[in-house]
Design an enzyme around this catalytic site. Structure first.
Site, PDB file in Angstrom:
ATOM      1  N   LYS A   1     116.670  72.664  14.457  1.00  0.00           N
ATOM      2  CA  LYS A   1     115.365  72.481  13.841  1.00  0.00           C
ATOM      3  C   LYS A   1     115.516  71.807  12.468  1.00  0.00           C
ATOM      4  O   LYS A   1     116.462  72.079  11.726  1.00  0.00           O
ATOM      5  CB  LYS A   1     114.660  73.824  13.668  1.00  0.00           C
ATOM      6  CG  LYS A   1     114.428  74.569  14.979  1.00  0.00           C
ATOM      7  CD  LYS A   1     113.393  73.869  15.844  1.00  0.00           C
ATOM      8  CE  LYS A   1     113.065  74.682  17.082  1.00  0.00           C
ATOM      9  NZ  LYS A   1     111.970  74.090  17.867  1.00  0.00           N
TER      10      LYS A   1
ATOM     11  N   HIS B   1     109.929  71.078  28.248  1.00  0.00           N
ATOM     12  CA  HIS B   1     110.030  72.050  27.160  1.00  0.00           C
ATOM     13  C   HIS B   1     110.141  73.482  27.676  1.00  0.00           C
ATOM     14  O   HIS B   1     109.370  73.908  28.534  1.00  0.00           O
ATOM     15  CB  HIS B   1     108.779  71.932  26.277  1.00  0.00           C
ATOM     16  CG  HIS B   1     108.613  73.053  25.303  1.00  0.00           C
ATOM     17  ND1 HIS B   1     107.677  74.055  25.461  1.00  0.00           N
ATOM     18  CD2 HIS B   1     109.279  73.332  24.148  1.00  0.00           C
ATOM     19  CE1 HIS B   1     107.760  74.897  24.446  1.00  0.00           C
ATOM     20  NE2 HIS B   1     108.718  74.497  23.638  1.00  0.00           N
TER      21      HIS B   1
END
Length: 394
Positions: free
Chosen positions: A195, A326
């Site tokens: 991230k 996803h």
């Protein structure tokens, strides 16, 4: 936990007329709300910008569909943070629409369910509630055929490249991220995603550099900004990240900014990936037709199940896009295996306690199981985490 049995409604205009092609009927539908606790609070860029609180649990909507001939299918949808009780409430309302129907009629039943709640819209919560039923119907169809879902759909491969996300959150110090990457690679995972999107972009660059140096140049590396950059920052960070030879930059901009994503994808050598937050075929069509992604990232539970996901796959294939669905690897492994172009599947171990089976990892790839359907059965732990349950029968 509560449980109720309700009578089925009278057959409406969308019920199939009896005929030789109707071989079975849906006799019961059970919907469950299951709350999966996470071991530790999880934070990405949306938390650091103050838009969300750390993630502590995931709410799952499970649907189990049974037929008169003794066949059964399991499907699920999910919500991170708010929304789980809403999914469950809508699913309870529309579940009776399936009683007495032919479970093979997946496309028609999807339309019937979406029209049952059409005044609430054809995206968002309404379609996400439908997803659990639609996935269960496809699971049932594949189980009845004795085939893994990927094989029923027409597989292009028996394994799919996989990358790990769960070890690279911003709530983790970089030392822990490096340790997690080593563990992931040792388990047979092929790529690493971390991230980004911190208020200080220099911190992001230091973390990316540390991971790249730790894993070497040959391991695929991705980053995910979770929609927290504006167009200016995304362009600057995209240029700064070029040196790390990333497989993609994920969600650099707001999920609905197809114009901005398209401009960024055209300007950068690094591929752009997005699409996970969209909840309809129409929204994905806008993204794809605008050239806003090199990797399209649909989420079957979010778009309404496998039936609409297959429409997105067809359009993405037409536009020669790569695909990396996803989350929910338990579903998306099968769909990625049935896509004709380059695919990745996202590894999250979070859901593993809810199922008795495990997916196999080998040489950087996730192996399509030989078990029929999705190849899943609910564990005793999933039953323990069930907070509400309703059954509708004929």
């Amino acid at each position: 936990m509560t449980s109720a049995t309700q009578p089925s409604p009278a057959a409406g205009p969308f019920a199939s007329a009896p005929g030789e092609a109707t071989l079975d009927r849906i006799s019961a539908v059970r919907v469950s709300l299951v709350r999966l606790p996470l071991h530790a609070p999880i934070s990405d860029a949306k938390v650091l910008t103050g838009r969300q609180k750390p993630l502590t649990e995931i709410a799952f909507l499970f649907a189990r569909i049974s037929t008169e001939d003794g066949h059964e299918g399991i499907g699920f949808g999910y919500s991170k943070r708010a929304g789980g009780p809403g999914l469950y409430a809508h699913a309870k309302e529309i579940a009776p629409e399936l009683i007495g129907e032919d479970p093979s009629d997946t496309g028609r039943l999807w339309q019937k369910l979406v029209w049952a709640g059409a005044s609430m819209g054809r995206s968002g919560l309404t379609t996400q509630a439908i997803a659990a039923f639609d996935i269960a119907l496809w699971d049932l169809k594949a189980r009845r055929a004795g085939l893994p879902l990927a094989k029923l759909l027409g597989a292009h491969r028996d394994s799919v490249r996989c990358y790990n996300t769960s070890g690279g959150y911003l709530s983790m110090p970089v030392e822990q991220v490096l340790e997690n990457t080593s563990l992931s690679l040792s388990r047979g995972i092929g790529g690493i995603k971390i991230k980004v999107g911190q208020p200080d972009t220099r911190t992001d660059l230091r973390r990316v550099r540390a991971v790249r140096e730790h894993i070497g140049d040959d391991v695929p590396l991705m980053v995910d900004a979770n929609q927290q950059w504006d167009r200016t920052v995304a362009a600057r960070m995209g240029r700064a990240l070029e040196e790390f030879d990333l497989t993609w930059i994920e969600e650099p901009l707001d999920a609905y900014d197809s114009e901005g994503h398209a401009a960024l994808a055209a300007a950068l050598d690094t591929p752009v990936a997005t699409g996970e937050m969209l909840t309809s075929v129409a929204e994905h069509t806008d993204l794809i037709m605008n050239g806003a992604a090199d990797f399209i990232q649909p989420d079957a539970p979010r778009v309404g199940g496998i039936t609409p996901f297959l429409q997105i796959m067809a359009l993405a294939d037409h536009k020669s896009l790569s695909m990396a669905p996803h989350f929910a690897m338990e579903i998306h492994l099968h769909l990625a295996a049935a896509y004709p172009r380059a695919t990745w599947v996202e590894h999250f171990e979070w859901l593993e306690p809810m199922f008795n089976e495990r997916l196999e990892l080998r040489d950087g790839r996730m192996i399509v199981p030989s078990r029929p359907g999705l190849g899943l059965s609910l564990s005793d732990q999933a039953a323990a985490w069930t907070s509400d349950e309703t059954e509708v029968s004929g």
